[in-house]
Motif scaffolding. Structure first.
Motif, PDB file in Angstrom:
ATOM      1  N   TYR A 174      16.635 -24.675   0.208  1.00  0.00           N
ATOM      2  CA  TYR A 174      15.939 -24.842  -1.074  1.00  0.00           C
ATOM      3  C   TYR A 174      16.135 -26.258  -1.579  1.00  0.00           C
ATOM      4  N   TYR A 175      15.134 -26.766  -2.321  1.00  0.00           N
ATOM      5  CA  TYR A 175      15.355 -27.934  -3.181  1.00  0.00           C
ATOM      6  C   TYR A 175      15.228 -27.379  -4.595  1.00  0.00           C
ATOM      7  N   GLY A 176      16.315 -27.252  -5.298  1.00  0.00           N
ATOM      8  CA  GLY A 176      16.261 -26.601  -6.608  1.00  0.00           C
ATOM      9  C   GLY A 176      15.743 -25.182  -6.431  1.00  0.00           C
ATOM     10  N   GLY A 210       3.898 -30.273  12.841  1.00  0.00           N
ATOM     11  CA  GLY A 210       3.412 -29.626  11.627  1.00  0.00           C
ATOM     12  C   GLY A 210       2.854 -30.687  10.699  1.00  0.00           C
ATOM     13  N   ARG A 211       1.969 -30.272   9.808  1.00  0.00           N
ATOM     14  CA  ARG A 211       1.376 -31.246   8.878  1.00  0.00           C
ATOM     15  C   ARG A 211       2.441 -31.760   7.898  1.00  0.00           C
ATOM     16  N   ASN A 212       2.038 -32.717   7.083  1.00  0.00           N
ATOM     17  CA  ASN A 212       2.959 -33.263   6.069  1.00  0.00           C
ATOM     18  C   ASN A 212       3.484 -32.150   5.158  1.00  0.00           C
ATOM     19  N   GLY A 213       4.753 -32.270   4.832  1.00  0.00           N
ATOM     20  CA  GLY A 213       5.332 -31.369   3.844  1.00  0.00           C
ATOM     21  C   GLY A 213       5.620 -29.962   4.342  1.00  0.00           C
ATOM     22  N   MET A 214       5.571 -29.736   5.650  1.00  0.00           N
ATOM     23  CA  MET A 214       5.776 -28.380   6.179  1.00  0.00           C
ATOM     24  C   MET A 214       7.243 -28.046   6.431  1.00  0.00           C
ATOM     25  N   GLY A 215       8.110 -29.068   6.322  1.00  0.00           N
ATOM     26  CA  GLY A 215       9.540 -28.783   6.416  1.00  0.00           C
ATOM     27  C   GLY A 215      10.252 -29.368   7.619  1.00  0.00           C
ATOM     28  N   LYS A 216       9.585 -30.238   8.362  1.00  0.00           N
ATOM     29  CA  LYS A 216      10.204 -30.788   9.583  1.00  0.00           C
ATOM     30  C   LYS A 216      11.470 -31.594   9.251  1.00  0.00           C
ATOM     31  N   SER A 217      11.323 -32.522   8.305  1.00  0.00           N
ATOM     32  CA  SER A 217      12.500 -33.341   7.953  1.00  0.00           C
ATOM     33  C   SER A 217      13.591 -32.478   7.330  1.00  0.00           C
ATOM     34  N   THR A 218      13.164 -31.503   6.539  1.00  0.00           N
ATOM     35  CA  THR A 218      14.160 -30.633   5.895  1.00  0.00           C
ATOM     36  C   THR A 218      14.927 -29.829   6.943  1.00  0.00           C
ATOM     37  N   LEU A 219      14.243 -29.405   8.001  1.00  0.00           N
ATOM     38  CA  LEU A 219      14.935 -28.679   9.073  1.00  0.00           C
ATOM     39  C   LEU A 219      15.970 -29.591   9.731  1.00  0.00           C
ATOM     40  N   PRO A 246      16.436 -41.638  11.099  1.00  0.00           N
ATOM     41  CA  PRO A 246      15.683 -41.032   9.998  1.00  0.00           C
ATOM     42  C   PRO A 246      14.336 -41.686   9.768  1.00  0.00           C
ATOM     43  N   GLU A 247      13.493 -40.946   9.084  1.00  0.00           N
ATOM     44  CA  GLU A 247      12.213 -41.466   8.627  1.00  0.00           C
ATOM     45  C   GLU A 247      12.510 -42.707   7.775  1.00  0.00           C
ATOM     46  N   GLY A 248      11.745 -43.756   7.933  1.00  0.00           N
ATOM     47  CA  GLY A 248      11.981 -44.937   7.090  1.00  0.00           C
ATOM     48  C   GLY A 248      13.057 -45.854   7.623  1.00  0.00           C
ATOM     49  N   ASP A 251      12.859 -38.979  13.656  1.00  0.00           N
ATOM     50  CA  ASP A 251      11.928 -38.457  12.641  1.00  0.00           C
ATOM     51  C   ASP A 251      10.877 -39.526  12.358  1.00  0.00           C
ATOM     52  N   GLU A 252       9.612 -39.171  12.534  1.00  0.00           N
ATOM     53  CA  GLU A 252       8.481 -40.109  12.349  1.00  0.00           C
ATOM     54  C   GLU A 252       8.716 -41.374  13.179  1.00  0.00           C
ATOM     55  N   ALA A 253       8.742 -41.151  14.484  1.00  0.00           N
ATOM     56  CA  ALA A 253       9.124 -42.220  15.417  1.00  0.00           C
ATOM     57  C   ALA A 253       8.260 -43.473  15.294  1.00  0.00           C
ATOM     58  N   ASP A 272       6.439 -36.679  15.160  1.00  0.00           N
ATOM     59  CA  ASP A 272       5.460 -37.760  15.057  1.00  0.00           C
ATOM     60  C   ASP A 272       4.064 -37.166  14.940  1.00  0.00           C
ATOM     61  N   LYS A 273       3.199 -37.907  14.287  1.00  0.00           N
ATOM     62  CA  LYS A 273       1.835 -37.389  14.099  1.00  0.00           C
ATOM     63  C   LYS A 273       0.998 -37.473  15.370  1.00  0.00           C
ATOM     64  N   ASN A 274       1.420 -38.269  16.328  1.00  0.00           N
ATOM     65  CA  ASN A 274       0.680 -38.403  17.580  1.00  0.00           C
ATOM     66  C   ASN A 274       1.027 -37.231  18.510  1.00  0.00           C
TER      67      ASN A 274
HETATM   68  N1  LIG Z   1      14.513 -34.200  -1.984  1.00  0.00           N
HETATM   69  C1  LIG Z   1      13.533 -33.336  -2.245  1.00  0.00           C
HETATM   70  N2  LIG Z   1      13.440 -32.687  -3.418  1.00  0.00           N
HETATM   71  C2  LIG Z   1      12.474 -31.799  -3.674  1.00  0.00           C
HETATM   72  N3  LIG Z   1      11.512 -31.452  -2.788  1.00  0.00           N
HETATM   73  C3  LIG Z   1      11.537 -32.059  -1.591  1.00  0.00           C
HETATM   74  C4  LIG Z   1      12.544 -33.035  -1.250  1.00  0.00           C
HETATM   75  N4  LIG Z   1      12.298 -33.456   0.016  1.00  0.00           N
HETATM   76  C5  LIG Z   1      11.204 -32.794   0.446  1.00  0.00           C
HETATM   77  N5  LIG Z   1      10.747 -31.964  -0.519  1.00  0.00           N
HETATM   78  C6  LIG Z   1       9.614 -31.040  -0.398  1.00  0.00           C
HETATM   79  O1  LIG Z   1       9.927 -30.118   0.639  1.00  0.00           O
HETATM   80  C7  LIG Z   1       8.778 -29.822   1.407  1.00  0.00           C
HETATM   81  C8  LIG Z   1       9.063 -30.123   2.866  1.00  0.00           C
HETATM   82  O2  LIG Z   1       9.244 -31.533   3.014  1.00  0.00           O
HETATM   83  P1  LIG Z   1       9.661 -32.224   4.382  1.00  0.00           P
HETATM   84  O3  LIG Z   1       9.885 -33.667   4.111  1.00  0.00           O
HETATM   85  O4  LIG Z   1      10.731 -31.438   5.023  1.00  0.00           O
HETATM   86  O5  LIG Z   1       8.322 -32.049   5.217  1.00  0.00           O
HETATM   87  P2  LIG Z   1       7.870 -32.728   6.558  1.00  0.00           P
HETATM   88  O6  LIG Z   1       7.246 -31.643   7.371  1.00  0.00           O
HETATM   89  O7  LIG Z   1       8.969 -33.495   7.154  1.00  0.00           O
HETATM   90  O8  LIG Z   1       6.705 -33.684   6.088  1.00  0.00           O
HETATM   91  P3  LIG Z   1       6.631 -35.263   5.945  1.00  0.00           P
HETATM   92  O9  LIG Z   1       6.115 -35.731   7.248  1.00  0.00           O
HETATM   93  O10 LIG Z   1       5.640 -35.415   4.841  1.00  0.00           O
HETATM   94  O11 LIG Z   1       8.007 -35.739   5.597  1.00  0.00           O
HETATM   95  C9  LIG Z   1       7.633 -30.623   0.814  1.00  0.00           C
HETATM   96  O12 LIG Z   1       6.931 -29.792  -0.078  1.00  0.00           O
HETATM   97  C10 LIG Z   1       8.341 -31.731   0.059  1.00  0.00           C
HETATM   98  O13 LIG Z   1       7.577 -32.144  -1.043  1.00  0.00           O
END
Ligand SMILES: Nc1ncnc2c1ncn2[C@@H]1O[C@H](COP(=O)(O)OP(=O)(O)OP(=O)(O)O)[C@@H](O)[C@H]1O
Length: 237
Positions: A14-16, A38-47, A86-88, A162-164, A194-196
């Protein structure tokens, strides 16, 4: 002995109040390559962050080489042979290329030192030309090479990218893929975001697709490549 490097079981993060990962299972063994898609925001970086202890999952377990790392600090996963790009990116802008590389040098889990400063120089000739430049003087592509070079200097068994190639010009991105392929051949396990899709599925043997924090596909990269509908449905723009 099992050759499992990293395992996640039933991760909920969870984030909050936002529930981001909904019970994800993941595993990678010695030498494997996994395209995390997965598309943007699907949780890859969070995983990735949840498995490395950068973000703490609310439920679930993380195992590194079979040991419970669910509550371990991030530096311990690094000590167990997992390198994260990491990304960035993350270089020290005020240090030279040489210093950035040298400060990361360390032997691997079983004491191996396959990746030396000289070997990194051979792999990234472009960094050799920039060896005394400050990190801040590098282009985006060179910074990415330096970040990967630094990760290799830790002699990892698993490299997570992440995001090579995010934001890189096509020719530079091609150079990064060439290098990543070379790294894969040395037997280092790799997780690549990566998006490719074409590039990641050609480099990795397995693929996993996330949609809204759930795994909707887990299988071979060949299956993904042979299934344009799957790509269009979950990865298309
Ligand atoms: N630090 C944070 N606080 C709150 N929400 C977050 C935080 N980091 C990511 N999120 C949200 O969590 C969800 C998953 O984000 P995540 O970065 O894991 O996705 P992603 O698949 O890696 O996509 P991207 O390529 O855009 O980074 C998104 O809805 C994002 O807005």
């Amino acid at each position: 002995m099992s050759n499992m490097l990293l395992e996640a079981k039933e991760l909920h993060t969870y984030y909050g109040a936002s529930h981001i990962l909904h019970g994800i299972d993941f595993n990678i063994r010695q030498g494997e390559g996994i395209a995390l898609m997965g598309r943007n925001g699907m949780g890859k970086s969070t995983l990735i962050k949840s498995m490395l202890g950068i973000v703490r999952p609310k439920h679930g377990r993380v195992l590194v080489r079979g040991d419970d790392f669910s509550k371990a600090p991030t530096y311990r996963t690094a000590q167990r042979g997992i390198a994260y790009v990491p990304e960035g990116r993350g270089i020290f802008p005020n240090l030279s290329v040489r210093e950035n590389l040298q400060m990361s040098a360390r032997c691997g889990v079983d004491g191996q030192r396959n990746w030396t400063f000289d070997r990194v120089m051979e792999t990234f000739p472009r960094l050799g030309e920039r060896i005394n430049n400050g990190g801040w003087q590098l282009s985006g592509g060179e910074q990415q090479m330096l970040t990967i070079g630094r990760a290799l200097m830790t002699n990892p068994d698993l490299l997570i990218l992440d995001e090579a190639t995010e934001g890189l010009a096509p020719l530079i991105a091609m150079e990064i893929w060439r290098i990543v392929k070379q790294i894969r051949k040395t037997g280092i396990a790799t997780v690549i975001v990566d998006k490719n899709h074409g590039a990641v599925t050609s480099i990795c043997d397995r693929a996993m697709i996330l949609v809204k924090g759930e795994v909707v596909f887990s299988g071979s990269s060949d299956e993904v490549r042979a299934n344009p509908e799957l790509i269009q449905k979950h990865l298309g723009v």
